[in-house]
Design a protein around this motif. Sequence first.
Motif, PDB file in Angstrom:
ATOM      1  N   LEU A  63       0.824  -1.215   0.000  1.00  0.00           N
ATOM      2  CA  LEU A  63       0.000   0.000   0.000  1.00  0.00           C
ATOM      3  C   LEU A  63       0.852   1.256   0.000  1.00  0.00           C
ATOM      4  CD1 LEU A  63      -2.838  -0.953   2.493  1.00  0.00           C
ATOM      5  CD2 LEU A  63      -3.037  -0.581   0.038  1.00  0.00           C
ATOM      6  N   ALA A  64       1.924   1.253   0.771  1.00  0.00           N
ATOM      7  CA  ALA A  64       2.808   2.423   0.811  1.00  0.00           C
ATOM      8  C   ALA A  64       3.469   2.644  -0.542  1.00  0.00           C
ATOM      9  CB  ALA A  64       3.860   2.246   1.901  1.00  0.00           C
ATOM     10  N   GLU A  65       3.856   1.562  -1.213  1.00  0.00           N
ATOM     11  CA  GLU A  65       4.470   1.690  -2.538  1.00  0.00           C
ATOM     12  C   GLU A  65       3.471   2.226  -3.564  1.00  0.00           C
ATOM     13  OE1 GLU A  65       7.534   0.781  -3.869  1.00  0.00           O
ATOM     14  OE2 GLU A  65       8.427   0.200  -1.962  1.00  0.00           O
ATOM     15  N   GLN A  66       2.224   1.808  -3.466  1.00  0.00           N
ATOM     16  CA  GLN A  66       1.227   2.235  -4.435  1.00  0.00           C
ATOM     17  C   GLN A  66       0.781   3.682  -4.213  1.00  0.00           C
ATOM     18  OE1 GLN A  66       0.148   0.498  -7.127  1.00  0.00           O
ATOM     19  NE2 GLN A  66       1.794  -0.879  -6.535  1.00  0.00           N
ATOM     20  N   LEU A  67       0.683   4.092  -2.959  1.00  0.00           N
ATOM     21  CA  LEU A  67       0.195   5.435  -2.677  1.00  0.00           C
ATOM     22  C   LEU A  67       1.265   6.507  -2.851  1.00  0.00           C
ATOM     23  CD1 LEU A  67      -2.090   4.725   0.389  1.00  0.00           C
ATOM     24  CD2 LEU A  67      -2.772   5.215  -1.947  1.00  0.00           C
ATOM     25  N   ARG A  68       2.505   6.172  -2.534  1.00  0.00           N
ATOM     26  CA  ARG A  68       3.598   7.138  -2.660  1.00  0.00           C
ATOM     27  C   ARG A  68       4.793   6.442  -3.305  1.00  0.00           C
ATOM     28  NH1 ARG A  68       4.863   9.372   2.877  1.00  0.00           N
ATOM     29  NH2 ARG A  68       6.285  10.634   1.670  1.00  0.00           N
ATOM     30  N   PRO A  69       4.790   6.300  -4.626  1.00  0.00           N
ATOM     31  CA  PRO A  69       5.845   5.504  -5.275  1.00  0.00           C
ATOM     32  C   PRO A  69       7.241   6.129  -5.224  1.00  0.00           C
ATOM     33  CG  PRO A  69       4.393   6.463  -6.902  1.00  0.00           C
ATOM     34  CD  PRO A  69       3.805   6.775  -5.567  1.00  0.00           C
ATOM     35  N   HIS A  70       7.346   7.430  -5.088  1.00  0.00           N
ATOM     36  CA  HIS A  70       8.654   8.082  -5.119  1.00  0.00           C
ATOM     37  C   HIS A  70       9.059   8.609  -3.747  1.00  0.00           C
ATOM     38  CE1 HIS A  70       8.524   7.737  -9.410  1.00  0.00           C
ATOM     39  NE2 HIS A  70       7.340   8.335  -9.420  1.00  0.00           N
ATOM     40  N   GLN A  71       8.702   7.888  -2.697  1.00  0.00           N
ATOM     41  CA  GLN A  71       8.966   8.375  -1.354  1.00  0.00           C
ATOM     42  C   GLN A  71      10.365   8.049  -0.846  1.00  0.00           C
ATOM     43  OE1 GLN A  71       6.420   6.510   1.500  1.00  0.00           O
ATOM     44  NE2 GLN A  71       6.660   4.503   0.575  1.00  0.00           N
ATOM     45  N   TYR A  72      11.085   7.175  -1.524  1.00  0.00           N
ATOM     46  CA  TYR A  72      12.348   6.693  -0.985  1.00  0.00           C
ATOM     47  C   TYR A  72      13.561   7.543  -1.358  1.00  0.00           C
ATOM     48  CZ  TYR A  72       9.693   2.542   0.096  1.00  0.00           C
ATOM     49  OH  TYR A  72       8.764   1.685   0.587  1.00  0.00           O
ATOM     50  N   TRP A  73      13.414   8.515  -2.226  1.00  0.00           N
ATOM     51  CA  TRP A  73      14.572   9.297  -2.653  1.00  0.00           C
ATOM     52  C   TRP A  73      15.184  10.048  -1.484  1.00  0.00           C
ATOM     53  CZ3 TRP A  73      14.781  14.488  -1.911  1.00  0.00           C
ATOM     54  CH2 TRP A  73      13.578  15.143  -1.689  1.00  0.00           C
ATOM     55  N   PHE A  74      14.345  10.565  -0.589  1.00  0.00           N
ATOM     56  CA  PHE A  74      14.836  11.306   0.574  1.00  0.00           C
ATOM     57  C   PHE A  74      15.669  10.411   1.479  1.00  0.00           C
ATOM     58  CE2 PHE A  74      14.094  12.617   5.018  1.00  0.00           C
ATOM     59  CZ  PHE A  74      14.759  13.828   4.997  1.00  0.00           C
ATOM     60  N   TYR A  75      15.165   9.217   1.743  1.00  0.00           N
ATOM     61  CA  TYR A  75      15.874   8.289   2.627  1.00  0.00           C
ATOM     62  C   TYR A  75      17.116   7.731   1.955  1.00  0.00           C
ATOM     63  CZ  TYR A  75      11.371   8.777   4.795  1.00  0.00           C
ATOM     64  OH  TYR A  75      10.247   9.303   5.347  1.00  0.00           O
ATOM     65  N   TYR A  76      17.064   7.575   0.634  1.00  0.00           N
ATOM     66  CA  TYR A  76      18.236   7.137  -0.111  1.00  0.00           C
ATOM     67  C   TYR A  76      19.350   8.178  -0.015  1.00  0.00           C
ATOM     68  CZ  TYR A  76      21.164   5.672  -3.988  1.00  0.00           C
ATOM     69  OH  TYR A  76      22.221   5.291  -4.754  1.00  0.00           O
ATOM     70  N   ASN A  77      18.990   9.461  -0.064  1.00  0.00           N
ATOM     71  CA  ASN A  77      19.979  10.528   0.063  1.00  0.00           C
ATOM     72  C   ASN A  77      20.565  10.589   1.468  1.00  0.00           C
ATOM     73  OD1 ASN A  77      19.774  11.337  -2.582  1.00  0.00           O
ATOM     74  ND2 ASN A  77      18.208  12.869  -2.173  1.00  0.00           N
ATOM     75  N   LEU A  78      19.828  10.104   2.449  1.00  0.00           N
ATOM     76  CA  LEU A  78      20.361  10.028   3.813  1.00  0.00           C
ATOM     77  C   LEU A  78      21.243   8.803   4.019  1.00  0.00           C
ATOM     78  CD1 LEU A  78      17.253  11.010   5.967  1.00  0.00           C
ATOM     79  CD2 LEU A  78      19.287  12.374   5.533  1.00  0.00           C
ATOM     80  N   GLY A  79      21.245   7.905   3.048  1.00  0.00           N
ATOM     81  CA  GLY A  79      22.065   6.708   3.154  1.00  0.00           C
ATOM     82  C   GLY A  79      21.349   5.540   3.807  1.00  0.00           C
ATOM     83  N   VAL A  80      20.013   5.565   3.805  1.00  0.00           N
ATOM     84  CA  VAL A  80      19.225   4.501   4.408  1.00  0.00           C
ATOM     85  C   VAL A  80      18.513   3.744   3.293  1.00  0.00           C
ATOM     86  CG1 VAL A  80      17.381   3.959   6.031  1.00  0.00           C
ATOM     87  CG2 VAL A  80      18.894   5.880   6.485  1.00  0.00           C
ATOM     88  N   SER A  81      18.788   2.462   3.184  1.00  0.00           N
ATOM     89  CA  SER A  81      18.158   1.666   2.131  1.00  0.00           C
ATOM     90  C   SER A  81      16.726   1.303   2.516  1.00  0.00           C
ATOM     91  CB  SER A  81      18.967   0.394   1.888  1.00  0.00           C
ATOM     92  OG  SER A  81      18.891  -0.443   3.014  1.00  0.00           O
ATOM     93  N   ARG A  82      15.975   0.804   1.552  1.00  0.00           N
ATOM     94  CA  ARG A  82      14.592   0.392   1.820  1.00  0.00           C
ATOM     95  C   ARG A  82      14.525  -0.725   2.842  1.00  0.00           C
ATOM     96  NH1 ARG A  82      11.269   0.062  -3.853  1.00  0.00           N
ATOM     97  NH2 ARG A  82      11.727   2.162  -4.536  1.00  0.00           N
ATOM     98  N   VAL A  83      15.447  -1.663   2.733  1.00  0.00           N
ATOM     99  CA  VAL A  83      15.429  -2.804   3.652  1.00  0.00           C
ATOM    100  C   VAL A  83      15.676  -2.347   5.081  1.00  0.00           C
ATOM    101  CG1 VAL A  83      16.586  -4.964   4.219  1.00  0.00           C
ATOM    102  CG2 VAL A  83      16.131  -4.388   1.840  1.00  0.00           C
ATOM    103  N   ARG A  84      16.658  -1.478   5.281  1.00  0.00           N
ATOM    104  CA  ARG A  84      16.919  -0.965   6.637  1.00  0.00           C
ATOM    105  C   ARG A  84      15.760  -0.110   7.137  1.00  0.00           C
ATOM    106  NH1 ARG A  84      22.194   2.068   7.226  1.00  0.00           N
ATOM    107  NH2 ARG A  84      21.555   2.009   9.396  1.00  0.00           N
ATOM    108  N   LEU A  85      15.134   0.619   6.234  1.00  0.00           N
ATOM    109  CA  LEU A  85      13.991   1.450   6.605  1.00  0.00           C
ATOM    110  C   LEU A  85      12.822   0.591   7.056  1.00  0.00           C
ATOM    111  CD1 LEU A  85      13.414   4.497   6.547  1.00  0.00           C
ATOM    112  CD2 LEU A  85      12.449   4.178   4.297  1.00  0.00           C
ATOM    113  N   TRP A  86      12.497  -0.442   6.297  1.00  0.00           N
ATOM    114  CA  TRP A  86      11.378  -1.307   6.654  1.00  0.00           C
ATOM    115  C   TRP A  86      11.706  -2.199   7.846  1.00  0.00           C
ATOM    116  CZ3 TRP A  86       6.455  -0.878   5.573  1.00  0.00           C
ATOM    117  CH2 TRP A  86       6.086  -0.083   4.499  1.00  0.00           C
ATOM    118  N   ALA A  87      12.976  -2.564   8.012  1.00  0.00           N
ATOM    119  CA  ALA A  87      13.358  -3.348   9.194  1.00  0.00           C
ATOM    120  C   ALA A  87      13.168  -2.522  10.465  1.00  0.00           C
ATOM    121  CB  ALA A  87      14.804  -3.814   9.074  1.00  0.00           C
ATOM    122  N   GLY A  88      13.573  -1.269  10.426  1.00  0.00           N
ATOM    123  CA  GLY A  88      13.351  -0.387  11.572  1.00  0.00           C
ATOM    124  C   GLY A  88      11.882  -0.150  11.837  1.00  0.00           C
TER     125      GLY A  88
END
Length: 109
Positions: A63-88
């Motif tokens: 649901l998060a991917e479908q509603l906001r598909p481009h939300q990860y660029w900010f976290y990617y620029n901080l050096g946090v991958s999707r896996v680490r983000l979802w694990a946290g």
Amino acid sequence: MTSLLTWMRAVGLFYRSIAPFMLGCTGLIIGLALVPLLREGKAGMLPALTLAKLLTLPAVWYLAEQLRPHQYWFYYNLGVSRVRLWAGTALLDGAFFLIFATAAQAVLT
């Protein structure tokens, strides 16, 4: 230490954006499954319900991917991958679930 602090802040920011889904699932599981089980006297079902809560994570991820598909660029620029983000997020939400479930168990038993 800085990367740990950055990761914790990123998880906090990300959790705010998906909290309605995650806390909604928590409320449904506690309200529709745990409370009736506690009223029947089956208080030992908390580990199974925690597993059920963890199984809702892929649906929330979708649901998060479908509603906001481009939300990860900010976290990617901080050096946090999707896996680490979802694990946290899973750790934080699991902690919230256990806190709310034990509070419901303390109130109803």
